[in-house]
Design an enzyme around this catalytic site. Sequence first.
Site, PDB file in Angstrom:
ATOM      1  N   TYR A  61       0.862  -1.184   0.000  1.00  0.00           N
ATOM      2  CA  TYR A  61       0.000   0.000   0.000  1.00  0.00           C
ATOM      3  C   TYR A  61       0.899   1.235   0.000  1.00  0.00           C
ATOM      4  O   TYR A  61       1.779   1.376   0.832  1.00  0.00           O
ATOM      5  CB  TYR A  61      -0.994  -0.025   1.151  1.00  0.00           C
ATOM      6  CG  TYR A  61      -0.483   0.035   2.581  1.00  0.00           C
ATOM      7  CD1 TYR A  61       0.729  -0.523   2.965  1.00  0.00           C
ATOM      8  CD2 TYR A  61      -1.261   0.643   3.574  1.00  0.00           C
ATOM      9  CE1 TYR A  61       1.166  -0.469   4.290  1.00  0.00           C
ATOM     10  CE2 TYR A  61      -0.830   0.698   4.898  1.00  0.00           C
ATOM     11  CZ  TYR A  61       0.386   0.142   5.238  1.00  0.00           C
ATOM     12  OH  TYR A  61       0.821   0.190   6.552  1.00  0.00           O
ATOM     13  N   GLU A 104       0.406   0.303  -5.870  1.00  0.00           N
ATOM     14  CA  GLU A 104      -0.932   0.380  -5.289  1.00  0.00           C
ATOM     15  C   GLU A 104      -1.096   1.721  -4.586  1.00  0.00           C
ATOM     16  O   GLU A 104      -0.744   1.868  -3.408  1.00  0.00           O
ATOM     17  CB  GLU A 104      -1.131  -0.776  -4.303  1.00  0.00           C
ATOM     18  CG  GLU A 104      -2.523  -0.832  -3.723  1.00  0.00           C
ATOM     19  CD  GLU A 104      -2.659  -1.886  -2.625  1.00  0.00           C
ATOM     20  OE1 GLU A 104      -3.678  -2.579  -2.603  1.00  0.00           O
ATOM     21  OE2 GLU A 104      -1.740  -2.018  -1.791  1.00  0.00           O
ATOM     22  N   TYR A 169      -7.764   2.085  -5.534  1.00  0.00           N
ATOM     23  CA  TYR A 169      -7.908   1.130  -4.437  1.00  0.00           C
ATOM     24  C   TYR A 169      -9.157   1.427  -3.586  1.00  0.00           C
ATOM     25  O   TYR A 169      -9.055   2.053  -2.531  1.00  0.00           O
ATOM     26  CB  TYR A 169      -6.620   1.240  -3.601  1.00  0.00           C
ATOM     27  CG  TYR A 169      -6.402   0.219  -2.518  1.00  0.00           C
ATOM     28  CD1 TYR A 169      -7.202  -0.905  -2.368  1.00  0.00           C
ATOM     29  CD2 TYR A 169      -5.356   0.382  -1.621  1.00  0.00           C
ATOM     30  CE1 TYR A 169      -6.966  -1.827  -1.367  1.00  0.00           C
ATOM     31  CE2 TYR A 169      -5.098  -0.536  -0.611  1.00  0.00           C
ATOM     32  CZ  TYR A 169      -5.924  -1.625  -0.489  1.00  0.00           C
ATOM     33  OH  TYR A 169      -5.680  -2.526   0.519  1.00  0.00           O
ATOM     34  N   TYR A 174     -10.628   1.597   3.343  1.00  0.00           N
ATOM     35  CA  TYR A 174      -9.888   2.848   3.180  1.00  0.00           C
ATOM     36  C   TYR A 174     -10.768   3.916   2.504  1.00  0.00           C
ATOM     37  O   TYR A 174     -11.934   3.676   2.204  1.00  0.00           O
ATOM     38  CB  TYR A 174      -8.599   2.590   2.390  1.00  0.00           C
ATOM     39  CG  TYR A 174      -7.657   1.616   3.085  1.00  0.00           C
ATOM     40  CD1 TYR A 174      -7.356   1.763   4.445  1.00  0.00           C
ATOM     41  CD2 TYR A 174      -7.073   0.556   2.395  1.00  0.00           C
ATOM     42  CE1 TYR A 174      -6.497   0.879   5.087  1.00  0.00           C
ATOM     43  CE2 TYR A 174      -6.209  -0.335   3.033  1.00  0.00           C
ATOM     44  CZ  TYR A 174      -5.922  -0.169   4.378  1.00  0.00           C
ATOM     45  OH  TYR A 174      -5.077  -1.042   5.013  1.00  0.00           O
ATOM     46  N   ARG A 294      -3.463 -18.389  -1.757  1.00  0.00           N
ATOM     47  CA  ARG A 294      -2.297 -19.156  -1.286  1.00  0.00           C
ATOM     48  C   ARG A 294      -1.984 -20.295  -2.241  1.00  0.00           C
ATOM     49  O   ARG A 294      -1.796 -21.441  -1.860  1.00  0.00           O
ATOM     50  CB  ARG A 294      -2.566 -19.683   0.126  1.00  0.00           C
ATOM     51  CG  ARG A 294      -1.414 -19.420   1.072  1.00  0.00           C
ATOM     52  CD  ARG A 294      -1.695 -19.714   2.528  1.00  0.00           C
ATOM     53  NE  ARG A 294      -2.075 -21.071   2.797  1.00  0.00           N
ATOM     54  CZ  ARG A 294      -3.284 -21.458   3.215  1.00  0.00           C
ATOM     55  NH1 ARG A 294      -4.218 -20.557   3.430  1.00  0.00           N
ATOM     56  NH2 ARG A 294      -3.544 -22.719   3.438  1.00  0.00           N
ATOM     57  N   CYS A 358      10.098 -14.865   6.829  1.00  0.00           N
ATOM     58  CA  CYS A 358       9.257 -15.962   6.366  1.00  0.00           C
ATOM     59  C   CYS A 358       9.752 -17.268   6.985  1.00  0.00           C
ATOM     60  O   CYS A 358      10.954 -17.504   7.073  1.00  0.00           O
ATOM     61  CB  CYS A 358       9.323 -16.032   4.845  1.00  0.00           C
ATOM     62  SG  CYS A 358       8.572 -17.511   4.147  1.00  0.00           S
ATOM     63  N   ASP A 639      16.427 -23.409  18.433  1.00  0.00           N
ATOM     64  CA  ASP A 639      15.822 -23.298  19.763  1.00  0.00           C
ATOM     65  C   ASP A 639      16.788 -23.669  20.879  1.00  0.00           C
ATOM     66  O   ASP A 639      16.595 -23.264  22.019  1.00  0.00           O
ATOM     67  CB  ASP A 639      14.579 -24.202  19.832  1.00  0.00           C
ATOM     68  CG  ASP A 639      13.437 -23.648  18.997  1.00  0.00           C
ATOM     69  OD1 ASP A 639      13.237 -22.425  18.990  1.00  0.00           O
ATOM     70  OD2 ASP A 639      12.747 -24.444  18.332  1.00  0.00           O
TER      71      ASP A 639
END
Length: 677
Positions: A61, A104, A169, A174, A294, A358, A639
């Site tokens: 955005y 965008e 948009y 928004y 996805r 990620c 860990d």
Amino acid sequence: MGIDPRHNILFEPLKIGPVTLPNRFYQVPHCTGMGHALPHTLAAMRGMKAEGGWGAVCTEYCSLHPTSDDQPFPFASMWDDGDMANLAAMADAVHAHGALAGIELWHGGSYVANLASRQPSIGVRSMPSREDPVQSRRMDKEDLRAFRQWHLAAARRAKAAGFDIIYVYPSHGYLVSEFLSRSLNGRTDEYGGSLVNRVRLFRELLEETRAAVGDRCAVAARFAANGHGEEHLSAEEARDVLGLVGHLPDLWDLVIDDYYEEMGSSRFYSEGHLEGRIGYARALTGKPVVSVGRFTSPDTMVRQIKSGVLDLIGAARPSIADPFLPAKIREGRYEDIRECIGCNICYAYNYRGSAIRCTQNPTMGEEWRRGWHPERVPGGASGTVLVVGAGPAGLEAAHILGKRGYTVTLADAAKEAGGRVSRESRLPGLREWSRVRDYRLQQIAKLSNVSLYLDNRLSAAEVREFGADDVLLATGARWRRDGLGRSCPVQIEFPNDALVFTPDDLMDGRVPAGEVLLYDDDNYYLGPVLALLLARNAVRVCYVTSGSRAGEWSKYTGEQDRTQRQMLEAGIEIRCSETLGAFDGRAAALHCVYTGNAVVRAASALVLVTSREPDDALYYELVGSGGAESGTRILRIGDCLQPSIIAAAVYSGHKAARELGSSAPAVALRDRVQIAK
Ligand code: ADP
Ligand code: SF4
């Protein structure tokens, strides 16, 4: 191996307005936590996606004016020539690989509080911002004229910066969607009342953007195909909007009204879950359509196109988890695809105001700062490495070390690889998390220099005897059984006969019966997921959390409300803002976090989800017993070094493996504004 001919359609070019997409892989706008703050980082990351074969790569955005400032979140901005130069770097990086660059343009309207610019926010009426004690200023005609000019100015800058696709948009609550809203838009002028009037601003922006930049740029519209909820814009009205302006943009980027369902995590939503709500739009508008779901399976992608639902396969998360997804499909390297697991950790870190990371792709966000490439690692290494523990850290380390050329032995005490990922992925809703293990096992299986030995618990003597040049200890962490954690600084003593369980017990199949109190001081997914496991085993569960909501941290992954709903629907009692004081085997004492007042709650068993103890005994045995002196270098990763989320374990394994043997200390570049000397 070549492409499966059934997937050829994914590589057909598509013309949208004056530009042509080289294929059907379209990285839709998605947050990065980089935005205006980290321009080099952003450009390199987006460029990597283009290198990996995405036909279009969009910004996040991108604010078009200082009246739309989403501080503290690092949104992109196109306010001035400085922004233009920074975003031109991104467009250049994308163009360098033959992809199109999209932007965008965004105005947050009443949603934003403008904490940085300190300008009054603007809206169709005066409404509270998302979070801060501030309301927007109602826009008058002059404001509307000014807003359209700002939009145009930003579009012109975007064109000058080299962007090929420019967005209007009107969704996600928004500014432009405020005008579409029946309940918010109380205007009596030509921008309010009938749907035609409420659509007017959206139509003007589409027409004006096209007139200004349409000679060279395509105009895209991002729109919720099922409306914005009955009170704002019903599903029928959304169809009518598409009927009214469907022909105006060159591309429809379709979303749905519920943002947290649109980017739904795999705990709650499966691949392609939007189809039922957007499928109608393509026929209605006659324009190319892109949407997300996805998508990681090329067969599903092909079905979406062949069945006429989509023209372009939109992706945010699959392109984050694997920037080279298109290239791998094109080359028929299907087994190399690093599939997104739908954990939404990428979104969480944007929400935390930092660059995205990620779980599956440890190089995400490190393309510029560390020069990491998701598919290439420095090669030519020699020597032997023993990796102890085949959880996410150990698997990633062994995989990268193998690719670098080391002779790697990976051993795990368990009968299966994957460590916590294997155990957790058997819990309710976490099945897709096993992809973290499966991708790495696939890669390791192709490397003749990496050997995996399961059912092999190694002692310090055995590690020493093995005599590897380097040892990486990825032995993980165990959940504590003594209550110690974020809100409890001292260990709680329980009577010997009290039934006290840890998450490890439950994952090992030791599930308590009777009336169970689960105390969650970890406050992410595991407490709620284990409560669900118990409820599904017909156990009466009382979930107590020190947080103010169930699984509180999962608000950052967009899962908190679904988590709590799911628990309530499963009949789980939820008690918030209470800490555990004691448990005697028959009842627990709980303390209100505000007053300290105690209540007693009957329970025959207690499950503690509090904190973890690194499993580092082997490390100290080795270091303490002269392992280091014997010439073997010993390193802890994952860990066992620092208990954290799975993404951190993968990152830790990756970093250690990538940097092993490099003499120079790894220095990360810093992306920041620097005062010129
Ligand atoms: P991480 O998240 O850091 O990868 P995990 O807890 O997922 O850690 O995995 C740790 C793995 O290490 C487990 O699979 C466990 O069986 C293994 N492990 C722990 N100690 C030993 C040991 N002494 N020898 C071999 N494997 C071990
Ligand atoms: Fe997918 Fe999780 Fe990576 Fe996001 S962080 S792209 S959801 S694997």
